[in-house]
Design a protein around this motif. Structure first.
Motif, short mmCIF file in Angstrom:
data_model
loop_
_atom_site.label_atom_id
_atom_site.label_comp_id
_atom_site.label_asym_id
_atom_site.label_seq_id
_atom_site.Cartn_x
_atom_site.Cartn_y
_atom_site.Cartn_z
N PRO A 257 0.82 -1.22 0.00
CA PRO A 257 0.00 0.00 0.00
C PRO A 257 0.85 1.26 0.00
CG PRO A 257 -0.84 -1.59 1.58
CD PRO A 257 0.48 -2.11 1.12
N ASP A 258 2.09 1.15 0.42
CA ASP A 258 2.99 2.29 0.42
C ASP A 258 3.41 2.70 -0.99
OD1 ASP A 258 2.91 2.42 3.20
OD2 ASP A 258 4.63 1.08 3.43
N ASP A 259 3.06 1.88 -2.00
CA ASP A 259 3.35 2.24 -3.38
C ASP A 259 2.50 3.41 -3.85
OD1 ASP A 259 5.18 0.18 -3.56
OD2 ASP A 259 3.77 -1.23 -4.48
N PHE A 260 1.41 3.72 -3.13
CA PHE A 260 0.49 4.76 -3.56
C PHE A 260 0.92 6.14 -3.05
CE2 PHE A 260 -2.67 1.12 -3.02
CZ PHE A 260 -2.55 0.73 -4.34
N ASP A 261 0.64 7.18 -3.85
CA ASP A 261 0.80 8.54 -3.38
C ASP A 261 -0.13 8.79 -2.19
OD1 ASP A 261 2.57 8.97 -5.44
OD2 ASP A 261 1.14 10.04 -6.71
N GLU A 262 0.19 9.79 -1.41
CA GLU A 262 -0.62 10.09 -0.23
C GLU A 262 -2.06 10.42 -0.59
OE1 GLU A 262 -0.06 9.79 2.98
OE2 GLU A 262 1.91 8.91 2.54
N ASP A 263 -2.30 11.03 -1.76
CA ASP A 263 -3.65 11.42 -2.15
C ASP A 263 -4.31 10.42 -3.09
OD1 ASP A 263 -1.95 11.97 -4.24
OD2 ASP A 263 -2.83 13.91 -4.74
N ASP A 264 -3.75 9.23 -3.19
CA ASP A 264 -4.35 8.17 -4.02
C ASP A 264 -5.48 7.52 -3.23
OD1 ASP A 264 -4.85 5.61 -5.30
OD2 ASP A 264 -2.93 5.85 -6.33
N TRP A 265 -6.70 7.54 -3.81
CA TRP A 265 -7.87 7.10 -3.06
C TRP A 265 -7.85 5.60 -2.76
CZ3 TRP A 265 -11.89 3.67 -3.85
CH2 TRP A 265 -11.96 3.07 -5.09
N ARG A 266 -6.98 4.84 -3.43
CA ARG A 266 -6.90 3.42 -3.14
C ARG A 266 -6.44 3.14 -1.71
NH1 ARG A 266 -3.68 1.71 -8.53
NH2 ARG A 266 -2.78 3.76 -8.05
N ARG A 267 -5.88 4.12 -1.07
CA ARG A 267 -5.53 3.96 0.34
C ARG A 267 -6.77 3.74 1.20
NH1 ARG A 267 -0.48 5.32 2.33
NH2 ARG A 267 1.05 5.97 0.77
N ASP B 130 -9.46 2.03 -0.13
CA ASP B 130 -10.14 0.88 -0.73
C ASP B 130 -9.92 -0.35 0.15
OD1 ASP B 130 -10.68 -1.45 -2.30
OD2 ASP B 130 -10.46 -0.28 -4.13
N PRO B 131 -10.99 -1.02 0.60
CA PRO B 131 -10.82 -2.16 1.50
C PRO B 131 -9.92 -3.27 0.94
CG PRO B 131 -13.11 -1.45 1.49
CD PRO B 131 -12.42 -0.67 0.41
N ARG B 132 -9.89 -3.43 -0.37
CA ARG B 132 -9.09 -4.51 -0.94
C ARG B 132 -7.58 -4.24 -0.85
NH1 ARG B 132 -12.96 -6.15 -6.13
NH2 ARG B 132 -14.58 -7.12 -4.84
N PHE B 133 -7.23 -3.00 -0.57
CA PHE B 133 -5.82 -2.64 -0.48
C PHE B 133 -5.38 -2.40 0.97
CE2 PHE B 133 -6.96 -1.56 -4.80
CZ PHE B 133 -5.83 -1.92 -5.54
N GLN B 134 -6.18 -2.83 1.93
CA GLN B 134 -5.88 -2.53 3.32
C GLN B 134 -5.58 -3.78 4.13
OE1 GLN B 134 -9.38 -0.30 4.50
NE2 GLN B 134 -8.47 1.64 3.87
N GLY B 135 -4.58 -3.69 5.00
CA GLY B 135 -4.28 -4.70 6.00
C GLY B 135 -4.16 -6.11 5.44
N ALA B 136 -4.81 -7.04 6.15
CA ALA B 136 -4.74 -8.45 5.76
C ALA B 136 -5.39 -8.69 4.41
CB ALA B 136 -5.41 -9.32 6.83
#
Length: 327
Positions: free
Chosen positions: A218-228, A230-236
């Motif tokens: 998830p750190d591949d995303f810019d700070e303002d990238d909304w995928r941060r 997105d549930p599919r890109f979070q945690g486990a």
């Protein structure tokens, strides 16, 4: 690139389109010169369906596309969307598919796009406060006026699609469809489109970039990238979904193609026109090369074995976004 008829109402487009949203919003830093160059290359490669919406920016993406097509409007099939009310100064209000707003919004989109017609005009989401018959009826009047040529809806239920199509034939339904999101195969939407002769336009055919294989954290995303968000890109969820991507990569390597190309070839094999989004020419060229891939029955079996329906962990959107689906 081969062309295909999208739906049964006479709209012919390249077998792959281009999603333009990320050139202006939601996916981190933007670069107009780079985006214009990418659109140029898309047209050179035979991509004709260019997808935008008034809400992307708001307005900025339509304006970008208008500049890209200045002096060559007839080289592209422009698709844009409405139904999320936006004030003229760019303030988001909420869903609004009342006829008076649709008329106002289309005139505004035409100005931003620098054209006098739109090839494909979608209801971006279904407004539960307005009968779909009223909205589609208003759009059909705009066809008679020459301001648009084809009508579509996005993220609509089977019932809504049938009701809309009964008022005026729909050319396309746009929905998320990919190896990560196969819900329309199981809720009746895909069967209904095939029955009624309505085209399928698949947005996020690369699982919002996940299926490219390039995202490893998830750190591949810019700070303002909304995928941060997105549930599919979070945690486990991220870790489990990354395992799916690794399996898709393995199957792709056996065919000597990239995971992106494998994922796009699969969507095309299902009869959809995919509109992968990218800001960069090199990714565009990789995506377009997928239109040359032919999948055998064995290929499809291998792909679907590692990416069956329901394999992905996490909802498509955060809770506030899920309520706008299947309208």
């Amino acid at each position: 690139m081969d062309k295909r008829e999208l739906g049964s109402q006479g709209l012919e487009v390249g077998s792959q389109g281009l999603g333009c949203m990320g050139m202006s919003a939601y996916y981190g830093a933007t670069d107009e010169a780079q985006s214009l160059s990418t659109i140029d290359r898309a047209l050179e490669l035979g991509v004709t369906l260019l997808d935008t919406a008034e809400s992307y920016g708001p307005f900025i993406n339509e304006q970008l596309l208008g500049r890209a097509l200045a002096g060559r409007r007839d080289t592209a099939a422009v698709a844009t969307k409405t139904g999320m009310e936006i004030t003229d100064d760019g303030r988001m209000v909420g869903l609004n598919s009342r006829p008076e707003y649709l008329r106002h919004a289309l005139d505004r989109s035409l100005r931003h796009l620098g054209t006098d017609y739109v090839d494909l005009y979608y209801l971006h989401r279904i407004d539960p406060g307005v009968p779909i018959e009223e909205s589609i009826g208003a759009l059909s009047e705009l066809i008679e006026q020459g301001k648009l040529r084809h009508i579509g809806v996005c993220e609509a239920s089977v019932q809504t699609i049938r009701r809309a199509h009964a008022v005026h034939p729909l050319t396309a339904v746009q929905t998320e469809y990919s190896l990560f999101e196969r819900g329309i195969e199981h809720d009746g939407v895909l069967d209904t489109l095939r029955e009624l002769g309505i085209g399928l336009v698949a947005y996020s055919p690369l699982g919002r970039g996940f299926l490219s294989g390039a995202i490893t954290s998830p750190d591949d995303f810019d700070e303002d990238d909304w995928r941060r968000t997105d549930p599919r890109f979070q945690g486990a969820n991220f870790d489990r979904n990354l395992e799916v991507v690794r399996e898709v990569r393995r199957v792709a390597a056996a065919k000597d193609v990239s995971p992106s190309q494998m994922a796009l070839a699969w969507v095309q094999h299902q009869g959809a026109v995919a509109i992968p989004g990218t800001k960069r020419r090199r990714y565009l060229e990789e995506n377009v090369a997928a239109t040359e891939i032919t999948l055998t029955a064995d290929d499809v079996t291998a792909i679907e074995a590692v990416a069956p329906h329901g394999v992905v962990t996490g909802d498509r959107y955060a809770p506030e976004g899920m309520g706008f689906l299947n309208g």
